[in-house]
Write a protein that holds these residues in place. Structure first.
Motif, PDB file in Angstrom:
ATOM      1  N   SER A 194      -6.141  -9.592  -0.937  1.00 52.27           N
ATOM      2  CA  SER A 194      -6.984 -10.794  -0.844  1.00 52.27           C
ATOM      3  C   SER A 194      -8.392 -10.521  -1.372  1.00 52.27           C
ATOM      4  N   ARG A 219       0.491  -5.592   1.659  1.00 49.01           N
ATOM      5  CA  ARG A 219      -0.556  -6.489   1.144  1.00 49.01           C
ATOM      6  C   ARG A 219      -1.685  -5.706   0.483  1.00 49.01           C
ATOM      7  N   ASP A 244      -7.131  -3.986  -0.838  1.00 48.57           N
ATOM      8  CA  ASP A 244      -6.655  -5.178  -0.138  1.00 48.57           C
ATOM      9  C   ASP A 244      -6.420  -6.292  -1.156  1.00 48.57           C
ATOM     10  N   ARG A 251       2.777  -2.698  -2.007  1.00 48.36           N
ATOM     11  CA  ARG A 251       2.599  -4.151  -2.102  1.00 48.36           C
ATOM     12  C   ARG A 251       3.077  -4.859  -0.841  1.00 48.36           C
ATOM     13  N   ASP A 297       0.101 -13.388  -8.531  1.00 50.80           N
ATOM     14  CA  ASP A 297      -0.549 -12.354  -7.733  1.00 50.80           C
ATOM     15  C   ASP A 297      -0.857 -11.144  -8.611  1.00 50.80           C
TER      16      ASP A 297
END
Length: 198
Positions: free
Chosen positions: A53, A32, A51, A29, A92
């Motif tokens: 995002s 990212r 990923d 983590r 998240d």
């Protein structure tokens, strides 16, 4: 008439990399990346990472009722996000289970209900009460749609309602799990204001 949303699903693709399970999740983590597992039809469980995002963007578009192409080690799997763990504070994505589907086996999904048309009952002051925001169905992957449309023009006067069995007639490729006799939406008569001065 049903709109194109029911027939044209946006194509979503995600690329993942194989993950060494010996690597601490906090390190994954910190880079990212989001740890995940892939399993399902003729697929032994595979540990992967994605990923953060790109995964969040796909989740916002696909949710858990949309097929996507998951590319792992050069191989593409048709999969769904089966279980998504979110951070309790900042939201998240912490972990995802991807379920690989078979083209020949029905999958169980909850599809959102979308109202179309105009209700005469509502125009005359009735309130529409939505009793199901989603409907549970089984469907072959090739027949999966974005949403189930409910034509509220069938609500002509207060007291009218639309049952699941009525909606199901417009979707012969879907096997409805939500009971046929349950109401999806109903028109409720407006309540007179008893506080008004006589």
């Amino acid at each position: 008439m049903k709109s194109d949303i029911n027939f044209r699903m946006q194509k979503i693709s995600l690329s993942a990399q194989l993950r060494d399970v010996a690597t601490p999740l906090r390190d994954v983590r910190a880079a990212r990346l989001v740890p995940a597992v892939v399993y399902g039809h003729k697929v032994a469980p595979i540990s992967i990472s994605l990923d953060a995002s790109a995964l969040l963007k796909a989740y916002r578009s696909a949710g858990k009722s949309h097929l996507l192409d998951l590319v792992v080690d050069g191989k593409t799997h048709s999969a769904m996000m089966h279980d998504v763990q979110l951070h309790p504070i900042h939201g998240d994505i912490q972990h995802v289970d991807f379920f690989v589907v078979s083209a020949n086996e029905k999958i169980h999904v909850d599809l959102p209900v979308v109202f179309v048309g105009k209700s005469q009952a509502q125009l005359e002051g009735a309130t529409l009460q939505q009793n199901h925001a989603t409907l549970s169905v089984k469907v072959l992957p090739k027949d999966l749609i974005e949403a189930i449309e409910v034509d509220i023009s069938l609500l002509v006067q207060a007291g009218d309602l639309i049952h699941v069995e009525t909606v199901a007639k417009n979707y012969p490729t879907l096997e409805f799990i939500t009971p046929a006799n349950e109401s999806v939406v109903s028109a409720i008569a407006a309540v007179a204001d008893s506080t008004s001065a006589a």
